[in-house]
Write a protein that holds these residues in place. Structure first.
Motif, PDB file in Angstrom:
ATOM      1  N   GLN A   1       0.963   3.871  -4.769  1.00  0.00           N
ATOM      2  CA  GLN A   1       2.438   4.278  -5.390  1.00  0.00           C
ATOM      3  C   GLN A   1       3.441   3.394  -4.771  1.00  0.00           C
ATOM      4  N   ARG A   2       3.269   3.005  -3.382  1.00  0.00           N
ATOM      5  CA  ARG A   2       4.424   2.232  -2.749  1.00  0.00           C
ATOM      6  C   ARG A   2       4.508   1.057  -3.410  1.00  0.00           C
ATOM      7  N   ALA A   3       3.259   0.353  -3.655  1.00  0.00           N
ATOM      8  CA  ALA A   3       3.367  -1.026  -4.216  1.00  0.00           C
ATOM      9  C   ALA A   3       3.950  -1.161  -5.747  1.00  0.00           C
ATOM     10  N   ILE A   4       3.511  -0.184  -6.353  1.00  0.00           N
ATOM     11  CA  ILE A   4       4.255   0.241  -7.798  1.00  0.00           C
ATOM     12  C   ILE A   4       5.579   0.180  -7.851  1.00  0.00           C
ATOM     13  N   ASP A   5       6.146   1.021  -6.682  1.00  0.00           N
ATOM     14  CA  ASP A   5       7.535   1.327  -6.625  1.00  0.00           C
ATOM     15  C   ASP A   5       8.211   0.050  -6.381  1.00  0.00           C
ATOM     16  N   ASP A   6       7.689  -1.058  -5.725  1.00  0.00           N
ATOM     17  CA  ASP A   6       8.237  -2.213  -5.420  1.00  0.00           C
ATOM     18  C   ASP A   6       8.300  -3.327  -6.627  1.00  0.00           C
ATOM     19  N   THR A   7       7.779  -2.709  -7.884  1.00  0.00           N
ATOM     20  CA  THR A   7       7.728  -3.611  -8.900  1.00  0.00           C
ATOM     21  C   THR A   7       9.242  -3.383  -9.709  1.00  0.00           C
ATOM     22  N   PRO A   8       9.428  -4.333 -10.522  1.00  0.00           N
ATOM     23  CA  PRO A   8      10.890  -4.390 -11.174  1.00  0.00           C
ATOM     24  C   PRO A   8      10.780  -3.239 -12.260  1.00  0.00           C
TER      25      PRO A   8
ATOM     26  N   GLN B   1      -8.946   6.038 -10.564  1.00  0.00           N
ATOM     27  CA  GLN B   1      -9.572   7.347 -10.835  1.00  0.00           C
ATOM     28  C   GLN B   1     -11.015   7.043 -10.751  1.00  0.00           C
ATOM     29  N   ARG B   2     -11.726   5.927 -11.102  1.00  0.00           N
ATOM     30  CA  ARG B   2     -12.939   5.931 -10.994  1.00  0.00           C
ATOM     31  C   ARG B   2     -13.545   5.467  -9.677  1.00  0.00           C
ATOM     32  N   GLY B   3     -12.578   5.776  -8.487  1.00  0.00           N
ATOM     33  CA  GLY B   3     -12.950   5.440  -7.148  1.00  0.00           C
ATOM     34  C   GLY B   3     -13.187   3.946  -6.815  1.00  0.00           C
ATOM     35  N   ALA B   4     -12.738   2.904  -7.563  1.00  0.00           N
ATOM     36  CA  ALA B   4     -13.104   1.630  -7.351  1.00  0.00           C
ATOM     37  C   ALA B   4     -12.054   0.902  -6.914  1.00  0.00           C
ATOM     38  N   LEU B   5     -11.007   1.400  -6.211  1.00  0.00           N
ATOM     39  CA  LEU B   5     -10.011   0.647  -5.480  1.00  0.00           C
ATOM     40  C   LEU B   5      -9.757   1.260  -4.262  1.00  0.00           C
ATOM     41  N   PRO B   6     -10.268   0.819  -3.204  1.00  0.00           N
ATOM     42  CA  PRO B   6     -10.442   1.259  -1.886  1.00  0.00           C
ATOM     43  C   PRO B   6      -9.101   1.401  -0.842  1.00  0.00           C
ATOM     44  N   LEU B   7      -8.183   1.850  -1.856  1.00  0.00           N
ATOM     45  CA  LEU B   7      -6.725   1.760  -1.265  1.00  0.00           C
ATOM     46  C   LEU B   7      -6.109   3.428  -1.473  1.00  0.00           C
ATOM     47  N   PRO B   8      -5.506   3.876  -0.455  1.00  0.00           N
ATOM     48  CA  PRO B   8      -5.129   5.258  -0.670  1.00  0.00           C
ATOM     49  C   PRO B   8      -3.914   5.364  -1.778  1.00  0.00           C
ATOM     50  N   LEU B   9      -3.912   6.548  -2.454  1.00  0.00           N
ATOM     51  CA  LEU B   9      -3.069   6.712  -3.296  1.00  0.00           C
ATOM     52  C   LEU B   9      -1.488   6.327  -3.137  1.00  0.00           C
ATOM     53  N   ALA B  10      -1.106   6.892  -1.905  1.00  0.00           N
ATOM     54  CA  ALA B  10       0.262   6.558  -1.200  1.00  0.00           C
ATOM     55  C   ALA B  10       0.632   5.165  -1.370  1.00  0.00           C
ATOM     56  N   ALA B  11      -0.447   4.311  -0.866  1.00  0.00           N
ATOM     57  CA  ALA B  11      -0.073   2.892  -0.933  1.00  0.00           C
ATOM     58  C   ALA B  11       0.120   2.119  -2.092  1.00  0.00           C
TER      59      ALA B  11
END
Length: 170
Positions: free
Chosen positions: A143-150, A131-141
């Protein structure tokens, strides 16, 4: 690319990770982050984040710091050998990167209140960083990574809590 320094983790020491995000491996020259070269300084422990050795990686005007205000006492502290003033650690972090580039949040406390345990605290920090703009990744990417967690459902919610928390800080 990333590198983890985990040698002391089994003895209650810090776990430090350096992570480089680039379009290709050829764009990354080293495994570790050089002094003054961190874009994002993300820490789940203000005790470690406030140490001079770790703060050497940040630079004012460049680095965004997202740090949990909670800290894990060292073995010496648990044995009564020393104490620490968390407000001094927070001040050192803020001084190193600038007040407008620092988010000091109680992600552990939030995770314990919302989820009943501390396990989502780091994902809350990721939400703040995004939210602070410090992760240079798109939100969708992300969210996909989070969806791959247990624990995808909890982690999705923790990420959103972090985003809300970051918005509330401004």
């Amino acid at each position: 690319q990333g590198v983890d320094q985990t040698g002391l983790s089994q003895k209650a020491g810090a776990v430090v990770s350096h992570l480089h995000i680039a379009a290709s491996d050829a764009d990354i020259a080293t495994a570790t982050v050089a002094d003054g070269d961190a874009d994002l300084y993300l820490s789940g422990d203000v005790l470690q984040a406030g140490s001079a050795a770790h703060l050497a990686k940040v630079a004012p005007g460049r680095t965004v710091a997202v740090v949990d205000t909670d800290f894990v006492p060292t073995a010496g502290m648990l044995q009564g050998n020393g104490s620490v003033d968390p407000s001094r650690l927070a001040a050192a972090i803020t001084e190193a990167v600038g007040e407008d580039r620092t988010a000091l949040v109680d992600s552990t406390g939030l995770a314990e209140r919302v989820f009943g345990n501390h396990l989502a605290a780091n994902v809350v920090l990721l939400g703040v960083a995004f939210q602070r703009g410090a992760l240079p990744l798109p939100l969708a990417a992300l969210q996909r990574a989070i969806d791959d967690t247990p624990a995808a459902a909890m982690n999705r919610e923790a990420f959103e809590w972090g985003r809300w928390l970051a918005a509330a800080l401004h």
